[in-house]
Design a protein around this motif. Structure first.
Motif, PDB file in Angstrom:
ATOM      1  N   MET A  26      12.026  -3.302   4.508  1.00 21.90           N
ATOM      2  CA  MET A  26      12.081  -2.037   5.223  1.00 21.90           C
ATOM      3  C   MET A  26      11.551  -0.953   4.300  1.00 21.90           C
ATOM      4  N   TYR A  27      10.652  -0.125   4.835  1.00 24.41           N
ATOM      5  CA  TYR A  27      10.056   0.930   4.025  1.00 24.41           C
ATOM      6  C   TYR A  27      10.280   2.278   4.703  1.00 24.41           C
ATOM      7  N   ARG A  28      10.145   3.345   3.898  1.00 24.66           N
ATOM      8  CA  ARG A  28      10.331   4.712   4.389  1.00 24.66           C
ATOM      9  C   ARG A  28       9.081   5.523   4.093  1.00 24.66           C
ATOM     10  N   SER A  29       8.586   6.195   5.126  1.00 25.13           N
ATOM     11  CA  SER A  29       7.397   7.016   4.955  1.00 25.13           C
ATOM     12  C   SER A  29       7.764   8.371   4.353  1.00 25.13           C
ATOM     13  N   GLU A  30       6.728   9.154   4.028  1.00 24.03           N
ATOM     14  CA  GLU A  30       6.955  10.477   3.452  1.00 24.03           C
ATOM     15  C   GLU A  30       7.738  11.376   4.405  1.00 24.03           C
ATOM     16  N   ASP A  31       7.495  11.214   5.701  1.00 25.66           N
ATOM     17  CA  ASP A  31       8.177  12.059   6.686  1.00 25.66           C
ATOM     18  C   ASP A  31       9.459  11.434   7.223  1.00 25.66           C
ATOM     19  N   GLY A  32      10.003  10.458   6.493  1.00 25.43           N
ATOM     20  CA  GLY A  32      11.339   9.962   6.782  1.00 25.43           C
ATOM     21  C   GLY A  32      11.446   8.914   7.868  1.00 25.43           C
ATOM     22  N   VAL A  33      10.349   8.267   8.229  1.00 21.07           N
ATOM     23  CA  VAL A  33      10.378   7.218   9.250  1.00 21.07           C
ATOM     24  C   VAL A  33      10.574   5.866   8.576  1.00 21.07           C
ATOM     25  N   TYR A  34      11.575   5.106   9.038  1.00 18.71           N
ATOM     26  CA  TYR A  34      11.797   3.760   8.525  1.00 18.71           C
ATOM     27  C   TYR A  34      11.035   2.761   9.388  1.00 18.71           C
ATOM     28  N   PHE A  35      10.388   1.808   8.713  1.00 23.35           N
ATOM     29  CA  PHE A  35       9.663   0.782   9.450  1.00 23.35           C
ATOM     30  C   PHE A  35       9.766  -0.551   8.709  1.00 23.35           C
ATOM     31  N   SER A  36       9.678  -1.611   9.489  1.00 20.64           N
ATOM     32  CA  SER A  36       9.762  -2.963   8.941  1.00 20.64           C
ATOM     33  C   SER A  36       8.366  -3.563   8.889  1.00 20.64           C
ATOM     34  N   LEU A  37       8.086  -4.268   7.812  1.00 16.47           N
ATOM     35  CA  LEU A  37       6.763  -4.861   7.606  1.00 16.47           C
ATOM     36  C   LEU A  37       6.920  -6.275   7.077  1.00 16.47           C
ATOM     37  N   VAL A  38       6.098  -7.185   7.596  1.00 15.42           N
ATOM     38  CA  VAL A  38       6.080  -8.568   7.125  1.00 15.42           C
ATOM     39  C   VAL A  38       4.634  -8.960   6.845  1.00 15.42           C
ATOM     40  N   ALA A  39       4.373  -9.404   5.616  1.00 12.86           N
ATOM     41  CA  ALA A  39       3.036  -9.878   5.248  1.00 12.86           C
ATOM     42  C   ALA A  39       3.195 -11.110   4.366  1.00 12.86           C
ATOM     43  N   SER A  40       3.909 -12.085   4.870  1.00 15.21           N
ATOM     44  CA  SER A  40       4.323 -13.208   4.028  1.00 15.21           C
ATOM     45  C   SER A  40       3.249 -14.268   3.851  1.00 15.21           C
ATOM     46  N   SER A  41       2.378 -14.454   4.853  1.00 19.97           N
ATOM     47  CA  SER A  41       1.323 -15.454   4.667  1.00 19.97           C
ATOM     48  C   SER A  41       0.248 -14.893   3.749  1.00 19.97           C
ATOM     49  N   ASN A  42      -0.450 -15.778   3.085  1.00 14.06           N
ATOM     50  CA  ASN A  42      -1.457 -15.332   2.127  1.00 14.06           C
ATOM     51  C   ASN A  42      -2.585 -14.528   2.774  1.00 14.06           C
ATOM     52  N   PRO A  43      -3.124 -14.935   3.932  1.00 17.18           N
ATOM     53  CA  PRO A  43      -4.174 -14.113   4.552  1.00 17.18           C
ATOM     54  C   PRO A  43      -3.683 -12.714   4.939  1.00 17.18           C
ATOM     55  N   VAL A  44      -2.470 -12.633   5.499  1.00 12.83           N
ATOM     56  CA  VAL A  44      -1.959 -11.322   5.877  1.00 12.83           C
ATOM     57  C   VAL A  44      -1.718 -10.466   4.640  1.00 12.83           C
ATOM     58  N   PHE A  45      -1.222 -11.069   3.575  1.00 16.13           N
ATOM     59  CA  PHE A  45      -0.995 -10.294   2.357  1.00 16.13           C
ATOM     60  C   PHE A  45      -2.309  -9.752   1.807  1.00 16.13           C
TER      61      PHE A  45
ATOM     62  N   SER B 187       6.443   0.168  -2.190  1.00 12.73           N
ATOM     63  CA  SER B 187       7.310   1.258  -1.740  1.00 12.73           C
ATOM     64  C   SER B 187       6.754   2.642  -2.066  1.00 12.73           C
ATOM     65  N   PRO B 188       6.290   2.887  -3.298  1.00 15.28           N
ATOM     66  CA  PRO B 188       5.742   4.227  -3.590  1.00 15.28           C
ATOM     67  C   PRO B 188       4.534   4.566  -2.720  1.00 15.28           C
ATOM     68  N   TRP B 189       3.697   3.575  -2.433  1.00 18.60           N
ATOM     69  CA  TRP B 189       2.515   3.833  -1.609  1.00 18.60           C
ATOM     70  C   TRP B 189       2.930   4.383  -0.244  1.00 18.60           C
ATOM     71  N   PHE B 190       3.939   3.759   0.349  1.00 21.18           N
ATOM     72  CA  PHE B 190       4.389   4.196   1.669  1.00 21.18           C
ATOM     73  C   PHE B 190       5.115   5.545   1.597  1.00 21.18           C
ATOM     74  N   GLN B 191       5.881   5.752   0.522  1.00 24.77           N
ATOM     75  CA  GLN B 191       6.652   6.995   0.397  1.00 24.77           C
ATOM     76  C   GLN B 191       5.762   8.228   0.219  1.00 24.77           C
ATOM     77  N   GLU B 192       4.511   8.018  -0.132  1.00 25.60           N
ATOM     78  CA  GLU B 192       3.600   9.136  -0.364  1.00 25.60           C
ATOM     79  C   GLU B 192       2.741   9.469   0.863  1.00 25.60           C
ATOM     80  N   ARG B 193       2.958   8.780   2.000  1.00 27.12           N
ATOM     81  CA  ARG B 193       2.114   8.977   3.164  1.00 27.12           C
ATOM     82  C   ARG B 193       2.953   9.137   4.430  1.00 27.12           C
ATOM     83  N   SER B 194       2.405   9.830   5.394  1.00 23.44           N
ATOM     84  CA  SER B 194       3.096   9.998   6.674  1.00 23.44           C
ATOM     85  C   SER B 194       3.094   8.676   7.436  1.00 23.44           C
ATOM     86  N   TYR B 195       4.038   8.566   8.349  1.00 20.47           N
ATOM     87  CA  TYR B 195       4.106   7.329   9.134  1.00 20.47           C
ATOM     88  C   TYR B 195       2.845   7.135   9.975  1.00 20.47           C
TER      89      TYR B 195
END
Length: 410
Positions: A251-270, A306-314
């Motif tokens: 779960m990550y949080r954007s700069e404007d306070g939006v929580y979102f869930s992300l999954v990139a577990s397979s190698n191609p998606v990552f 996490s820092p990448w997402f925290q520095e940008r709007s949702y």
């Protein structure tokens, strides 16, 4: 004599795969009644039996409006409602008289309770040899805990489910919804449907007792826990919003306070995620090349993400992730669900006809079948709302019904 239990339009090709199945639901609160409701969604005809005083605890749980139990209305949708005190001799007689009209009996009383009322399995089968009796309890019909009362949070805790929720080093967390009840209800509906297939395939087959433990139902979902403990000596513990089996999944949080869930577990998606974030070199880092590598080095990976997402709007994040087909979602509340165009297009929320409020919103029937549109059920019944209809179809006279009312039997 068969009861006229159809709760919606006349039976048609669109009546659902369980059309013709008759269920007597005498269970209380949520888990077992939810199983009966799911069967009703798919065409089964369900009669809800309550005590005459309407003391089912679900009628007292929030949300309540104008003194009316809204959860009851949506949880018991599509059912006819009758009252009967089966603990009395007269109530027991009426119960046994109507039992042959049903295919399934659903109950969730403590083990042995029905037998103490003179309604043991032998008695029930004498009156209906093909009856399917679903007994849903917290811990099953035998074993040291069989007589214990069952509540969702108790068997969530005991099954190992609750131990997986929370942050490392902190207390385990319960969900603000009785997940264990819902899971047990799903197993109840599955069990009933399976037995109906068996009985339809063999006209000579006899009824059965289904011993459904809510604790075991929830534990059944947790496939890897025993094998990873035995073979690897690993006891899975809570790890917050990460996962001990895949990464990145958080779960990550954007700069404007939006929580979102992300999954990139397979190698191609990552690899696509790294490109979306402008750091394709991350996917070539020896610590992050494969999922096992990323799980072992999850802290180092999260220190980049996490820092990448925290520095940008949702909105900016969503645009970048969508452009590279990364699975993610904002954490929705009910207002988000109601306004989402996808859910709107699929009519995921339907309106149940209701005599108090005109209609009430509720989740749609699941699953959908191509070419079949099932009728929308009405909300759950008031206490004893269909007594005259159901008991009248049994041939009980008005004088007898009045006598039973006066004695508190119905």
């Amino acid at each position: 004599m068969e009861l006229p239990l159809t709760t919606s339009s006349h039976a048609t090709e669109q009546s659902g795969p369980l059309s013709g199945v008759r269920i007597l639901d005498m269970a209380t609160v949520l888990a077992a009644p939810f199983g009966a409701t799911l069967c009703g969604d798919l065409g089964a005809e369900v009669v809800k039996l309550e005590l005459p005083d309407g003391s089912d605890a679900l009628r007292g749980l929030q949300p309540i409006k104008d003194g009316r139990a809204l959860w009851w209305k949506v949880a018991n949708r599509g059912k006819l409602g009758i009252t009967l005190d089966v603990r009395t001799p007269a109530g027991r007689d009426v119960f046994l008289k109507m039992l042959p009209s049903f295919d399934v009996l659903v109950e969730n009383f403590r083990t042995g309770t029905m037998a103490r009322w003179g309604l043991d399995a032998d008695t029930l089968f004498r009156h209906n040899p093909r009856l399917v009796i679903l007994r849903l309890t917290g811990f099953g019909q035998n074993g040291p805990y069989s007589s214990r009362a069952g509540f969702a949070r108790i068997f969530e805790a005991m099954s190992g489910f609750t131990n997986l929720n929370g942050f490392a080093g902190g207390p385990p967390l319960h969900c603000n919804f009785p997940v264990g009840d819902a899971v047990a209800g799903l197993f109840a509906a599955f069990s009933i449907a399976a037995e109906m297939v068996r009985l339809r395939d063999d006209p000579q087959a006899g009824g059965v007792e289904i011993d459904l433990s809510a604790t075991e139902a929830l534990f059944r979902l947790l496939d890897p826990l025993p094998v990873e403990h035995e073979q690897l000596g690993f006891v899975r513990e809570p790890v917050g919003n990460c996962a001990s089996y895949t990464a990145p999944s958080n779960m990550y949080r954007s700069e404007d306070g939006v929580y979102f869930s992300l999954v990139a577990s397979s190698n191609p998606v990552f690899r696509r995620l790294c490109i979306a974030l402008g750091h394709p070199e991350w996917s070539e880092d020896v610590r992050f090349r494969t999922n096992p590598d990323r799980v072992r080095h999850v802290n180092e990976l999260e220190a980049r993400l996490s820092p990448w997402f925290q520095e940008r709007s949702y909105d900016a994040i969503a645009k970048a992730l969508d452009a590279h087909s990364i699975p993610f979602s904002k954490v929705y509340n009910i207002a988000d669900i109601e306004s989402d165009p996808h859910f709107q297009a699929r009519h995921t929320i339907v309106r149940l006809p209701d005599h108090d409020y005109g209609s009430l919103p509720a989740p749609c029937i699941v699953p959908r079948v191509a070419g079949r549109e099932l009728p929308i059920p009405r909300t759950g019944p008031d206490v004893g709302e269909h007594n005259d209809m159901v008991y009248g179809s049994l041939g009980l006279s008005e004088d007898l019904l009045e006598e039973l009312r006066s004695k508190g039997v119905i």
